[in-house]
Design a protein around this motif. Structure first.
Motif, PDB file in Angstrom:
ATOM      1  N   ALA A  67       1.724  10.659 -14.458  1.00  0.00           N
ATOM      2  CA  ALA A  67       1.598  11.407 -12.890  1.00  0.00           C
ATOM      3  C   ALA A  67       2.331  10.457 -12.081  1.00  0.00           C
ATOM      4  N   PRO A  68       2.377  11.214 -10.833  1.00  0.00           N
ATOM      5  CA  PRO A  68       3.009  10.144  -9.602  1.00  0.00           C
ATOM      6  C   PRO A  68       1.874   9.025  -9.148  1.00  0.00           C
ATOM      7  N   VAL A  69       2.555   8.055  -8.729  1.00  0.00           N
ATOM      8  CA  VAL A  69       2.031   6.908  -8.171  1.00  0.00           C
ATOM      9  C   VAL A  69       1.505   7.288  -6.944  1.00  0.00           C
ATOM     10  N   PHE A  70       0.471   6.787  -6.406  1.00  0.00           N
ATOM     11  CA  PHE A  70      -0.245   6.701  -5.095  1.00  0.00           C
ATOM     12  C   PHE A  70      -0.536   5.376  -4.840  1.00  0.00           C
ATOM     13  N   THR A  71      -0.041   4.642  -3.843  1.00  0.00           N
ATOM     14  CA  THR A  71      -0.428   3.328  -3.512  1.00  0.00           C
ATOM     15  C   THR A  71      -1.664   3.183  -2.476  1.00  0.00           C
ATOM     16  N   LEU A  72      -2.483   2.264  -2.665  1.00  0.00           N
ATOM     17  CA  LEU A  72      -3.515   1.770  -1.897  1.00  0.00           C
ATOM     18  C   LEU A  72      -3.517   0.433  -1.975  1.00  0.00           C
ATOM     19  N   PRO A  73      -2.852  -0.289  -1.126  1.00  0.00           N
ATOM     20  CA  PRO A  73      -2.638  -1.690  -1.173  1.00  0.00           C
ATOM     21  C   PRO A  73      -3.842  -2.765  -0.683  1.00  0.00           C
ATOM     22  N   ASP A  74      -4.968  -1.946   0.045  1.00  0.00           N
ATOM     23  CA  ASP A  74      -5.838  -2.843   0.485  1.00  0.00           C
ATOM     24  C   ASP A  74      -6.674  -3.489  -0.650  1.00  0.00           C
ATOM     25  N   ALA A  75      -7.133  -4.789  -0.494  1.00  0.00           N
ATOM     26  CA  ALA A  75      -7.690  -5.562  -1.331  1.00  0.00           C
ATOM     27  C   ALA A  75      -9.277  -5.479  -1.307  1.00  0.00           C
ATOM     28  N   ASN A  76     -10.108  -5.703  -2.226  1.00  0.00           N
ATOM     29  CA  ASN A  76     -11.496  -5.538  -2.025  1.00  0.00           C
ATOM     30  C   ASN A  76     -12.015  -4.225  -1.639  1.00  0.00           C
ATOM     31  N   VAL A  77     -11.540  -3.320  -2.121  1.00  0.00           N
ATOM     32  CA  VAL A  77     -12.054  -2.025  -1.821  1.00  0.00           C
ATOM     33  C   VAL A  77     -13.477  -1.626  -2.493  1.00  0.00           C
ATOM     34  N   ASP A  78     -14.292  -1.529  -2.004  1.00  0.00           N
ATOM     35  CA  ASP A  78     -15.756  -1.447  -2.885  1.00  0.00           C
ATOM     36  C   ASP A  78     -16.185  -0.284  -2.800  1.00  0.00           C
ATOM     37  N   THR A  79     -17.059  -0.001  -3.788  1.00  0.00           N
ATOM     38  CA  THR A  79     -17.691   1.433  -4.134  1.00  0.00           C
ATOM     39  C   THR A  79     -18.262   2.203  -3.017  1.00  0.00           C
ATOM     40  N   ASP A  80     -18.490   1.620  -2.050  1.00  0.00           N
ATOM     41  CA  ASP A  80     -19.180   2.452  -0.840  1.00  0.00           C
ATOM     42  C   ASP A  80     -17.802   2.867  -0.104  1.00  0.00           C
ATOM     43  N   GLN A  81     -16.673   2.295  -0.318  1.00  0.00           N
ATOM     44  CA  GLN A  81     -15.592   2.927   0.713  1.00  0.00           C
ATOM     45  C   GLN A  81     -15.100   3.839  -0.305  1.00  0.00           C
ATOM     46  N   ILE A  82     -15.087   4.015  -1.676  1.00  0.00           N
ATOM     47  CA  ILE A  82     -14.704   5.039  -2.488  1.00  0.00           C
ATOM     48  C   ILE A  82     -15.639   6.381  -2.539  1.00  0.00           C
ATOM     49  N   ALA A  84       3.507  -9.529 -10.395  1.00  0.00           N
ATOM     50  CA  ALA A  84       4.714  -9.265 -10.176  1.00  0.00           C
ATOM     51  C   ALA A  84       5.136  -7.596 -10.502  1.00  0.00           C
ATOM     52  N   SER A  85       4.577  -7.312 -11.597  1.00  0.00           N
ATOM     53  CA  SER A  85       4.643  -5.710 -11.752  1.00  0.00           C
ATOM     54  C   SER A  85       3.702  -4.842 -10.726  1.00  0.00           C
ATOM     55  N   HIS A  86       2.640  -5.482 -10.377  1.00  0.00           N
ATOM     56  CA  HIS A  86       1.913  -4.757  -9.311  1.00  0.00           C
ATOM     57  C   HIS A  86       2.739  -4.760  -7.907  1.00  0.00           C
ATOM     58  N   ALA A  87       3.066  -5.926  -7.439  1.00  0.00           N
ATOM     59  CA  ALA A  87       3.989  -6.033  -6.274  1.00  0.00           C
ATOM     60  C   ALA A  87       4.938  -4.961  -6.324  1.00  0.00           C
ATOM     61  N   ALA A  88       5.765  -4.871  -7.434  1.00  0.00           N
ATOM     62  CA  ALA A  88       6.838  -4.077  -7.640  1.00  0.00           C
ATOM     63  C   ALA A  88       6.585  -2.538  -7.314  1.00  0.00           C
ATOM     64  N   LEU A  89       5.398  -2.159  -7.636  1.00  0.00           N
ATOM     65  CA  LEU A  89       4.820  -0.890  -7.824  1.00  0.00           C
ATOM     66  C   LEU A  89       4.574  -0.253  -6.466  1.00  0.00           C
ATOM     67  N   MET A  90       3.884  -1.439  -5.708  1.00  0.00           N
ATOM     68  CA  MET A  90       3.335  -1.037  -4.183  1.00  0.00           C
ATOM     69  C   MET A  90       4.309  -0.272  -3.312  1.00  0.00           C
ATOM     70  N   ASP A  91       5.618  -0.282  -3.309  1.00  0.00           N
ATOM     71  CA  ASP A  91       6.365   0.736  -2.427  1.00  0.00           C
ATOM     72  C   ASP A  91       7.167   1.717  -3.105  1.00  0.00           C
ATOM     73  N   ARG A  92       6.168   2.118  -4.308  1.00  0.00           N
ATOM     74  CA  ARG A  92       6.896   3.229  -5.084  1.00  0.00           C
ATOM     75  C   ARG A  92       6.027   4.588  -5.161  1.00  0.00           C
ATOM     76  N   ASP A  93       5.503   4.875  -4.078  1.00  0.00           N
ATOM     77  CA  ASP A  93       4.779   6.274  -4.045  1.00  0.00           C
ATOM     78  C   ASP A  93       5.403   7.317  -4.675  1.00  0.00           C
ATOM     79  N   GLY A  94       4.871   7.899  -5.098  1.00  0.00           N
ATOM     80  CA  GLY A  94       5.615   9.298  -5.900  1.00  0.00           C
ATOM     81  C   GLY A  94       6.377   9.056  -7.029  1.00  0.00           C
TER      82      GLY A  94
END
Length: 192
Positions: free
Chosen positions: A11-26, A125-135
């Protein structure tokens, strides 16, 4: 419970770079009034996506059509906070098939895997490389423990029982119930 077997996901990637996203935000607590799966997509990230009057915010999540398959590449410590199982339900109902992060909260990861939402923890490093790859199209191979997105390849590990349940399309209880004949044989052998 029976799930669809999950061997590979694409599937396509959707990036959400925010750290510490808690379950109440989800999934905000006010939406926890149901025990039915399949109806929480609209509530997923509700307070990020909607103003109090119900109008949409400008958040990037609103560009996705709920239910359209995507793989969420999330920031560090995704799913922290309370242990609500509704969080993976909401993510799946919204269309996310997997979460890729550097670290997921333990209880969230456990709840997600029990509900056939794949959680892949990969190197920074792999995670950082994915962060600007929406879609960008990503493939997750559950059995091999590998993600591939363009020229990015990363390994992840799953607890072996969780991987087996994903591949066989069952939750933990469904796996145990499928062992009914083996359990009967064991019990019969112990009764003598």
């Amino acid at each position: 419970m029976r799930n669809e077997p999950v061997r590979t996901l694409t599937a396509p990637v959707f990036t959400l770079p925010d750290a510490n996203v808690d379950t109440d935000q989800i999934i905000p607590a006010r939406f926890l009034t149901t025990t039915e799966r399949g109806a929480l997509g609209e509530a997923c990230f509700h307070d990020w996506r909607f103003h109090m009057d119900g109008s949409k915010t400008g958040h990037r999540l609103n560009a996705l059509a709920p239910g359209q398959p995507h793989i969420l590449v999330a920031g560090h410590n995704f799913g922290c906070g309370s242990s609500r199982e509704h969080a993976p339900w909401a993510l799946k109902d919204f269309g996310f098939q997997a979460v890729v992060t550097t670290r997921a909260a333990d209880i969230f990861r456990s709840n997600a895997l029990k509900n056939a939402l794949v959680v892949c923890e990969i190197d920074e490093a792999s995670h950082a490389a994915l962060m600007d790859r929406d879609g960008l199209e990503m493939t997750i191979d559950v059995a091999a423990g590998e993600i591939i997105a363009g020229n990015i390849k990363a390994r992840f590990t799953l607890e072996p029982f969780a991987r087996t349940c994903l591949i066989e399309g069952v939750d933990p209880l469904g796996y145990i119930l499928a062992q009914d004949e083996a359990i009967r044989r064991f019990e019969a052998g112990r009764a003598a």
